[in-house]
Design a protein around this motif. Structure first.
Motif, PDB file in Angstrom:
ATOM      1  N   LEU A   4      89.721  49.452  76.807  1.00 58.03           N
ATOM      2  CA  LEU A   4      87.749  48.549  76.856  1.00 58.03           C
ATOM      3  C   LEU A   4      87.608  48.843  75.158  1.00 58.03           C
ATOM      4  N   ASP A   8      82.025  47.422  75.540  1.00 60.53           N
ATOM      5  CA  ASP A   8      82.147  47.837  76.589  1.00 60.53           C
ATOM      6  C   ASP A   8      81.390  49.181  77.094  1.00 60.53           C
ATOM      7  N   ILE A   9      82.836  49.883  76.639  1.00 55.81           N
ATOM      8  CA  ILE A   9      82.330  51.598  76.613  1.00 55.81           C
ATOM      9  C   ILE A   9      81.241  52.467  76.576  1.00 55.81           C
ATOM     10  N   THR A  11      78.115  50.053  77.094  1.00 62.21           N
ATOM     11  CA  THR A  11      77.121  49.581  78.132  1.00 62.21           C
ATOM     12  C   THR A  11      77.504  49.999  79.322  1.00 62.21           C
ATOM     13  N   LYS A  12      79.071  50.548  79.649  1.00 56.76           N
ATOM     14  CA  LYS A  12      79.319  50.572  80.998  1.00 56.76           C
ATOM     15  C   LYS A  12      78.590  52.634  81.454  1.00 56.76           C
ATOM     16  N   ARG A  15      75.342  53.755  83.085  1.00 56.94           N
ATOM     17  CA  ARG A  15      75.414  54.454  84.298  1.00 56.94           C
ATOM     18  C   ARG A  15      76.085  55.687  84.430  1.00 56.94           C
ATOM     19  N   ASP A  79      88.779  50.852  82.369  1.00 53.75           N
ATOM     20  CA  ASP A  79      88.681  50.860  83.846  1.00 53.75           C
ATOM     21  C   ASP A  79      88.529  51.903  84.618  1.00 53.75           C
ATOM     22  N   PHE A  82      86.678  54.896  84.168  1.00 55.83           N
ATOM     23  CA  PHE A  82      84.968  54.345  85.217  1.00 55.83           C
ATOM     24  C   PHE A  82      85.305  54.509  85.805  1.00 55.83           C
ATOM     25  N   LYS A  83      86.684  54.203  86.830  1.00 56.87           N
ATOM     26  CA  LYS A  83      86.785  54.950  88.561  1.00 56.87           C
ATOM     27  C   LYS A  83      86.191  56.119  88.365  1.00 56.87           C
ATOM     28  N   GLU A  86      83.262  57.773  88.505  1.00 57.63           N
ATOM     29  CA  GLU A  86      82.545  57.445  89.092  1.00 57.63           C
ATOM     30  C   GLU A  86      82.731  58.170  89.988  1.00 57.63           C
TER      31      GLU A  86
END
Length: 97
Positions: A4, A8-9, A11-12, A15, A79, A82-83, A86
């Protein structure tokens, strides 16, 4: 999985307020009440890591767990990181029902 962009990082990460991006990885530190609680969380995280076939760089000192996530095959954050972040968040900071 493709790496990424820094934008993009960032922005992610909106959360994930407990996480920071530097050195081509996302990083977080979690403090627990005691060693037992910290190790228990690490054990639960380990099962998620196996399920996702993605493993963190992490360390534990007494009641503090430090985690760094990056996808080595992509030489940076994807991604997939980030998964896993989460899943880690759901374990270390469960939502009260």
């Amino acid at each position: 999985m493709s790496k990424l962009s820094a934008q993009d990082i960032e922005t992610k990460l909106l959360r994930f307020p407990d996480w920071e991006y530097f050195d081509d990885a996302i990083h977080a530190e979690f403090e627990f009440d005691n060693f037992r609680d910290c190790f228990s969380a690490m054990s639960r995280i380990a099962f998620e890591c196996e399920a996702l076939n993605h493993h963190p760089n992490w360390s534990n000192v007494y009641n503090v767990l430090t985690i760094s996530l990056s996808t080595h095959d992509a030489n940076g954050v994807t991604d997939k990181d980030f998964k896993l972040a989460e899943a880690i968040e759901a374990i270390v900071e469960p939502v009260d029902e």
